[in-house]
Design a protein around this motif. Structure first.
Motif, PDB file in Angstrom:
ATOM      1  N   ALA A  30       0.841  -1.201   0.000  1.00  0.00           N
ATOM      2  CA  ALA A  30       0.000   0.000   0.000  1.00  0.00           C
ATOM      3  C   ALA A  30       0.878   1.253   0.000  1.00  0.00           C
ATOM      4  O   ALA A  30       0.435   2.327  -0.398  1.00  0.00           O
ATOM      5  N   GLY A  93       2.123  12.657  -8.753  1.00  0.00           N
ATOM      6  CA  GLY A  93       1.449  11.602  -7.999  1.00  0.00           C
ATOM      7  C   GLY A  93       0.095  12.076  -7.504  1.00  0.00           C
ATOM      8  O   GLY A  93      -0.386  13.158  -7.887  1.00  0.00           O
ATOM      9  N   THR A  95      -0.745  13.129  -4.551  1.00  0.00           N
ATOM     10  CA  THR A  95      -0.659  14.334  -3.724  1.00  0.00           C
ATOM     11  C   THR A  95      -0.716  15.585  -4.588  1.00  0.00           C
ATOM     12  O   THR A  95      -1.479  16.521  -4.308  1.00  0.00           O
ATOM     13  N   HIS A 122      -6.469  10.101   4.089  1.00  0.00           N
ATOM     14  CA  HIS A 122      -5.016  10.286   4.103  1.00  0.00           C
ATOM     15  C   HIS A 122      -4.774  11.794   4.197  1.00  0.00           C
ATOM     16  O   HIS A 122      -5.580  12.583   3.690  1.00  0.00           O
ATOM     17  N   ILE A 172     -10.306   3.678  -1.684  1.00  0.00           N
ATOM     18  CA  ILE A 172      -9.952   2.633  -0.712  1.00  0.00           C
ATOM     19  C   ILE A 172      -9.068   3.279   0.353  1.00  0.00           C
ATOM     20  O   ILE A 172      -8.129   4.007   0.021  1.00  0.00           O
ATOM     21  N   ASP A 199      -9.933  10.154  -4.166  1.00  0.00           N
ATOM     22  CA  ASP A 199      -8.520   9.861  -3.953  1.00  0.00           C
ATOM     23  C   ASP A 199      -8.330   8.395  -4.326  1.00  0.00           C
ATOM     24  O   ASP A 199      -8.699   7.492  -3.583  1.00  0.00           O
ATOM     25  N   ALA A 201      -5.483   6.737  -4.885  1.00  0.00           N
ATOM     26  CA  ALA A 201      -4.123   6.219  -4.691  1.00  0.00           C
ATOM     27  C   ALA A 201      -4.132   4.710  -4.485  1.00  0.00           C
ATOM     28  O   ALA A 201      -3.296   3.992  -5.038  1.00  0.00           O
ATOM     29  N   GLN A 202      -5.084   4.218  -3.704  1.00  0.00           N
ATOM     30  CA  GLN A 202      -5.171   2.769  -3.467  1.00  0.00           C
ATOM     31  C   GLN A 202      -6.114   2.104  -4.471  1.00  0.00           C
ATOM     32  O   GLN A 202      -5.900   0.960  -4.858  1.00  0.00           O
ATOM     33  N   SER A 222      -1.564   7.578  -8.402  1.00  0.00           N
ATOM     34  CA  SER A 222      -0.096   7.532  -8.540  1.00  0.00           C
ATOM     35  C   SER A 222       0.315   6.282  -9.311  1.00  0.00           C
ATOM     36  O   SER A 222      -0.255   5.200  -9.084  1.00  0.00           O
ATOM     37  N   LYS A 225       1.828   3.028  -7.193  1.00  0.00           N
ATOM     38  CA  LYS A 225       0.970   2.112  -6.430  1.00  0.00           C
ATOM     39  C   LYS A 225       0.495   0.957  -7.308  1.00  0.00           C
ATOM     40  O   LYS A 225      -0.128   0.024  -6.830  1.00  0.00           O
TER      41      LYS A 225
HETATM   42  N1  PMP Z   1      -4.022   8.900  -0.628  1.00  0.00           N
HETATM   43  C1  PMP Z   1      -3.920   7.624  -0.238  1.00  0.00           C
HETATM   44  C2  PMP Z   1      -5.152   6.881   0.175  1.00  0.00           C
HETATM   45  C3  PMP Z   1      -2.661   7.015  -0.224  1.00  0.00           C
HETATM   46  O1  PMP Z   1      -2.542   5.741   0.168  1.00  0.00           O
HETATM   47  C4  PMP Z   1      -1.522   7.746  -0.638  1.00  0.00           C
HETATM   48  C5  PMP Z   1      -0.148   7.124  -0.598  1.00  0.00           C
HETATM   49  N2  PMP Z   1       0.170   6.520   0.621  1.00  0.00           N
HETATM   50  C6  PMP Z   1      -1.704   9.068  -1.055  1.00  0.00           C
HETATM   51  C7  PMP Z   1      -2.965   9.613  -1.041  1.00  0.00           C
HETATM   52  C8  PMP Z   1      -0.562   9.891  -1.536  1.00  0.00           C
HETATM   53  O2  PMP Z   1       0.009   9.319  -2.679  1.00  0.00           O
HETATM   54  P1  PMP Z   1       1.418   9.823  -3.222  1.00  0.00           P
HETATM   55  O3  PMP Z   1       2.338   9.815  -2.035  1.00  0.00           O
HETATM   56  O4  PMP Z   1       1.801   8.807  -4.251  1.00  0.00           O
HETATM   57  O5  PMP Z   1       1.217  11.184  -3.774  1.00  0.00           O
END
Ligand code: PMP
Length: 405
Positions: A30, A93, A95, A122, A172, A199, A201-202, A222, A225
């Motif tokens: 994750a 990514g 963020t 997050h 997620i 979001d 990311a997951q 991103s 992931k």
């Molecule tokens: N949101 C979630 C739910 C994440 O798991 C993550 C990464 N841990 C992020 C946002 C941020 O992603 P990134 O660090 O790749 O920008």
């Protein structure tokens, strides 16, 4: 096509390395996934044969680099079922993608407006909105979760109002594995006229994402992931929304006309992509998606479900261990605490055995506070993990428990 986990693992060079004399058991997916040879090859090939800047050179290498870069955009756009390639904005990514939306919404909010998020955000999907609200006098509302980590959908819907300008939520949860019913929640938010950001990311790493089916306005994700390189990701946005979205960075690539006094922005997608982009990253990301898409994704899902099922059963039977996050609909993330053992110590002892997990607050401090834990230990599974590795995790945890007793 059947699912052969040994053959799959053989495509990931890093999985055959040792850590302190132990075979690596990588259960921190994750945080980031490992990269198959196909992605490593794509990066090496790009730098070995094509490296050049895009969109500007009047020479062959630049043309080729531009073609590969824009083809990568099409690959990712198709993967999430975007309706047009220019809806896909490259970012570093998730963020950065969320910050582009955060920066834009900050300029549009007024006192009395509301943004709705969930208790399981997050930090990347919380602080942008929190700061936008602070700067504008708008109100941040937070939809509660149940103690098992599932979102309270009724409470979420009750918090929507005619004043809700934007709703943001994770597809997620990275800390709990909860899968949110994003389509249903999006429909409720759209009925109030709010913009919706997911979001992802997951979410991007677990099965197919169809942004048109979800019905959201933005989906942020991103590459790293989902087996792609770090430093590349994307903001997908509906064309009608992105077309007028405030420019967040200025510079080359994003501009069509400049005088000393003024400037005219270019067209999508470039108007939201200032400067030289991460060309190799985009090409590597597309290679990852090309590789991933060729797998039998139903078989992948079944395999991933077997991993979390075995982990959950063993965790339930493990005296002194408590699972944090057991929503009925969850993915391959096992967050837990153990009696009289700090998560950091658990992580350290597992690491000595070659087992990589993540410990801490998982960039979700308010969520940890809500759940009444200082942090958790988190094992997160990916398609190349095996049932034997799940067993090794629990053997390692027994050892940790004995050492920390
Ligand atoms: N949101 C979630 C739910 C994440 O798991 C993550 C990464 N841990 C992020 C946002 C941020 O992603 P990134 O660090 O790749 O920008």
């Amino acid at each position: 096509m059947s699912f052969d986990v040994a053959a799959l693992r053989a495509q990931f060079p890093i999985l055959s390395r040792q850590v302190d004399g132990n075979p690596l058991v990588y259960l921190d997916n994750a945080a980031t996934t490992q990269k198959p040879q196909a992605v490593i090859d794509a990066l090496v090939d790009y730098y070995s044969t094509t490296n050049s800047n895009v969109h500007r050179g009047a020479h062959q290498l630049s043309d080729e680099a531009t073609r590969r870069f824009e083809k990568a955009r099409e690959t990712i756009a198709r993967f999430i079922n975007a309706s047009a390639r220019e809806e896909l904005i490259w970012t570093s990514g998730t963020t950065e993608a969320i910050n582009i939306v955060g920066n834009g919404i900050r300029q549009q909010l007024n006192a009395g407006d509301e943004i709705l998020v969930t208790e399981m955000e997050h930090h990347a999907d919380l602080v942008s909105w929190q700061q936008a609200c602070k700067a504008s006098g708008a109100t941040l509302k937070v939809a509660p979760i149940f103690d098992n980590g599932a979102l309270d959908v009724d409470a979420f819907k009750a918090l929507l109002s005619e004043n809700t300008r934007l709703v943001a939520m994770p597809h997620i949860s990275n800390a709990l594995g909860t899968i949110n019913p994003v389509k249903e929640l999006t429909a409720a938010a759209k009925a109030k006229g709010a913009l919706v950001l997911i979001d992802g990311a997951q979410g991007i790493a677990h099965g197919m994402v169809d942004v048109q089916d979800i019905g959201c306005d933005f989906y942020a994700f991103s590459g790293h992931k989902v087996f792609g390189p770090t430093g590349i990701g994307a903001l997908w946005g509906k064309k009608s929304v992105l077309e007028d979205w405030p420019v967040w960075q200025t510079g080359g690539e994003m501009i069509s006309r400049v005088t000393y006094q003024d400037a005219v922005w270019g067209e999508l997608p470039n108007r939201l992509e200032a400067g030289t982009p991460n060309i190799a990253g985009a090409i590597g990301f597309a290679a990852a998606i090309g590789w991933f898409s060729q797998l039998d994704l139903d078989a992948v899902k079944t395999h991933e479900a077997s991993l979390i099922q075995s982990a959950t059963e063993q965790a339930d039977a493990f005296e002194g261990l408590t699972i944090v996050g057991s929503a009925p609909n969850k993915t391959g993330i096992l967050s837990f605490i153990m009696q009289s053992a700090h998560p950091a110590d658990i992580g350290f002892i597992l690491d000595r055995q070659g087992i990589a997990i993540r410990t801490g607050d998982h960039c979700a401090q308010p969520l940890m506070k809500r759940l009444g834990v200082p942090g958790t230990a988190r094992a997160s599974f990916s398609i190349y993990n095996t049932l034997e590795e799940v067993d090794q995790l629990f053997k390692g945890l027994k050892k940790a428990q004995m050492m920390l007793a």
